[in-house]
Enzyme design. Structure first.
Site, PDB file in Angstrom:
ATOM      1  N   HIS A  25       0.842  -1.199   0.000  1.00 42.37           N
ATOM      2  CA  HIS A  25       0.000   0.000   0.000  1.00 42.37           C
ATOM      3  C   HIS A  25       0.880   1.253   0.000  1.00 42.37           C
ATOM      4  O   HIS A  25       0.711   2.145  -0.840  1.00 42.37           O
ATOM      5  CB  HIS A  25      -0.901  -0.016   1.236  1.00 42.37           C
ATOM      6  CG  HIS A  25      -1.763   1.198   1.375  1.00 42.37           C
ATOM      7  ND1 HIS A  25      -3.074   1.229   0.945  1.00 42.37           N
ATOM      8  CD2 HIS A  25      -1.512   2.433   1.898  1.00 42.37           C
ATOM      9  CE1 HIS A  25      -3.589   2.425   1.187  1.00 42.37           C
ATOM     10  NE2 HIS A  25      -2.665   3.175   1.765  1.00 42.37           N
ATOM     11  N   GLU A  26       1.823   1.293   0.938  1.00 45.96           N
ATOM     12  CA  GLU A  26       2.692   2.468   1.024  1.00 45.96           C
ATOM     13  C   GLU A  26       3.636   2.549  -0.172  1.00 45.96           C
ATOM     14  O   GLU A  26       4.010   3.644  -0.602  1.00 45.96           O
ATOM     15  CB  GLU A  26       3.492   2.428   2.327  1.00 45.96           C
ATOM     16  CG  GLU A  26       2.638   2.443   3.591  1.00 45.96           C
ATOM     17  CD  GLU A  26       1.732   3.665   3.678  1.00 45.96           C
ATOM     18  OE1 GLU A  26       2.076   4.714   3.106  1.00 45.96           O
ATOM     19  OE2 GLU A  26       0.661   3.551   4.306  1.00 45.96           O
ATOM     20  N   HIS A  29       1.926   4.567  -2.864  1.00 48.60           N
ATOM     21  CA  HIS A  29       2.083   6.008  -2.627  1.00 48.60           C
ATOM     22  C   HIS A  29       3.497   6.465  -2.972  1.00 48.60           C
ATOM     23  O   HIS A  29       3.697   7.488  -3.638  1.00 48.60           O
ATOM     24  CB  HIS A  29       1.818   6.333  -1.155  1.00 48.60           C
ATOM     25  CG  HIS A  29       0.392   6.162  -0.724  1.00 48.60           C
ATOM     26  ND1 HIS A  29      -0.673   6.700  -1.424  1.00 48.60           N
ATOM     27  CD2 HIS A  29      -0.144   5.539   0.354  1.00 48.60           C
ATOM     28  CE1 HIS A  29      -1.801   6.407  -0.796  1.00 48.60           C
ATOM     29  NE2 HIS A  29      -1.506   5.702   0.280  1.00 48.60           N
TER      30      HIS A  29
END
Length: 456
Positions: A25-26, A29
């Site tokens: 997920h990170e 980003h």
């Protein structure tokens, strides 16, 4: 010691699994931020004190103490310090670029689950041989017994929807606590429609001084057919060893009463009060009859015959492998079902058909993932996909401190032609942070009440 080691292993596997989902997920980003030339100060798996860290370029990479989450800290991301004049800051980028960065994390979670499901369906998954469910056990005084369901009935429809296996049945019943649920079934050659009113699932406490665990979802009190099997060698010198029991023996009857679960064995043996019992077992294709006398065990305060038991489901599944187009279609349907499950549960919660006790936080998620990983890798991949999709969807909800909240702010900025003031954004985020911390603490207390369910 073995049980302690197993529990530590369960939580380590669960933490690794959740950390992996946080990582990708990170990473979404991070990669899109780098693509847009935003200065990233920190890439962290976990929150709190940094345990391991190293720096490369402008970015510090670290693993932090609290493993339930993670973050990417970008220059100018915080409204209190945002500088829209800095071309390398988050605030200095276009609405489109900032929206892409915010959307990337949830997108990676959802895309990862989708691709993994395609691969899993192509490789082959275990699925029900039939959509019809044969009732193996009806719990006394349960919703099923009150509705008139009997052992041997075949359920084929719930609330107008064809059944798709036991997991699907449990989900349909679980979100209808206290509601009237019509169930169609076959009994012999007759088709019947009965009305179930699911009762709340309650797990009895193992210790007399503790309260029962309320799960907040409905259950019917119906179990599939299964066998009770002798697990491991009988205890040395026990009645079972003297009678010739062997690992893998299936206990079919005790004193001509059919056995459906290991509790039946315990109750029958203890109820004998030491008198001789006749046990019917299956060993391969043979049916054997063993007569033995239970012995009182002072430690457990009941009569025992000296065996360990386990459940073995009747084989009602088979492995299904699919071509790429078929796997793509199946993965799409499964992903959609997983995506909408959050909203179905919230809807039922507002209707009172699911209670707040059903909510689970990071502690329960970690315990479930660790347990499922140890139970079977296919089941683990399925739960990994479910949690990955839910992580993506929850982060897309328009809540102030989520990626969806940031996307909402950016949408308002695009419509207005200017952003909400930094002061207002900071106030909204502080209020939201206080709310979510309180919610996190509340859900953690719920988790701790359930934690004994996952310990071995």
């Amino acid at each position: 010691m073995e049980s302690i080691f197993n529990n530590i292993l369960i939580f380590m596997l669960g933490i690794l699994s959740l950390s992996f989902l946080v990582f990708i997920h990170e990473l979404g980003h991070f990669l899109v931020a780098k693509w847009n030339k935003v200065k990233v100060r920190t890439f962290s798996i976990g929150f709190g004190k940094k345990l391991l860290k190293f720096k490369k370029g402008d970015t510090e990479y670290c693993i932090s103490m609290i493993p339930f989450g993670g973050y990417v800290a970008m220059e100018g991301e915080n409204p209190d310090e945002a500088d829209s004049n800095d071309p390398n800051s988050f605030a200095g980028k276009s609405v489109k670029a900032r929206a892409a960065i915010a959307f990337a994390g949830p997108f990676v979670n959802i895309a990862f689950a989708f691709v993994m499901l395609i691969g899993l369906y192509m490789y082959g998954v275990e699925e029900p041989e039939s959509s019809r469910l044969i009732v193996g056990l009806v719990v006394p005084e349960s919703a099923a017994e009150l509705a008139g369901v009997q052992m041997g009935d075949t359920i084929f429809e719930v609330d107008g929807n064809p059944t798709k296996g036991w997991d699907d049945f449990r989900e349909q019943i679980g979100v209808r606590l206290g509601a009237k649920v019509p169930v169609k079934l076959l009994r012999g050659s007759d088709t019947l429609t009965l009305t179930l009113v699911p009762q709340e699932m309650v797990i009895p406490a193992q210790d007399s001084g503790k309260s029962d665990i309320r799960m907040g979802v409905g259950e019917a009190g119906i179990y599939p057919r299964h066998r009770v099997v002798v697990s491991g060698e009988p205890m040395a010198g026990s009645a079972a060893e003297k009678a010739g029991f062997l690992p893998g023996d299936t206990i079919v009857e005790i004193d001509h009463q059919w056995i459906y679960r290991h509790k039946d064995v315990v109750d029958h043996i203890n109820g004998s009060e030491g008198k001789s019992v006749l046990v019917t077992i299956h060993r391969g294709a043979d049916t054997l009859y063993k007569e033995l006398s239970p012995v009182y065990n002072a430690e457990y305060k009941r009569y025992m015959i000296g065996i360990h038991m386990t459940y073995v489901m009747f084989k009602e599944t088979h492995i299904v492998s699919r071509s790429f187009p078929e796997a793509l279609a199946k993965a799409s349907a499964t992903s959609w079902k997983m995506t909408t499950s959050v909203f179905r549960y919230f809807k039922r919660m507002f209707q009172g058909q699911v209670k707040v006790d059903a909510m689970s936080g990071p502690v329960t998620i970690v315990a479930v993932m660790g347990n499922v990983w140890m139970a079977g890798f296919q089941q683990f991949l399925m739960i990994l996909a479910l949690i990955s999709i839910n992580l993506g969807i929850m982060n897309l909800l328009p809540l102030a401190i989520t990626d969806g909240g940031l996307l909402l702010f950016l949408l308002i900025e695009a419509v207005r032609g200017k952003p909400i003031s930094q002061e207002k954004q900071a106030i909204i985020q502080r209020i939201a942070m206080a709310f979510f911390i309180a919610l996190f603490v509340f859900i953690t207390f719920l988790d701790l009440e359930k934690i004994s369910l996952f310990l071995r």
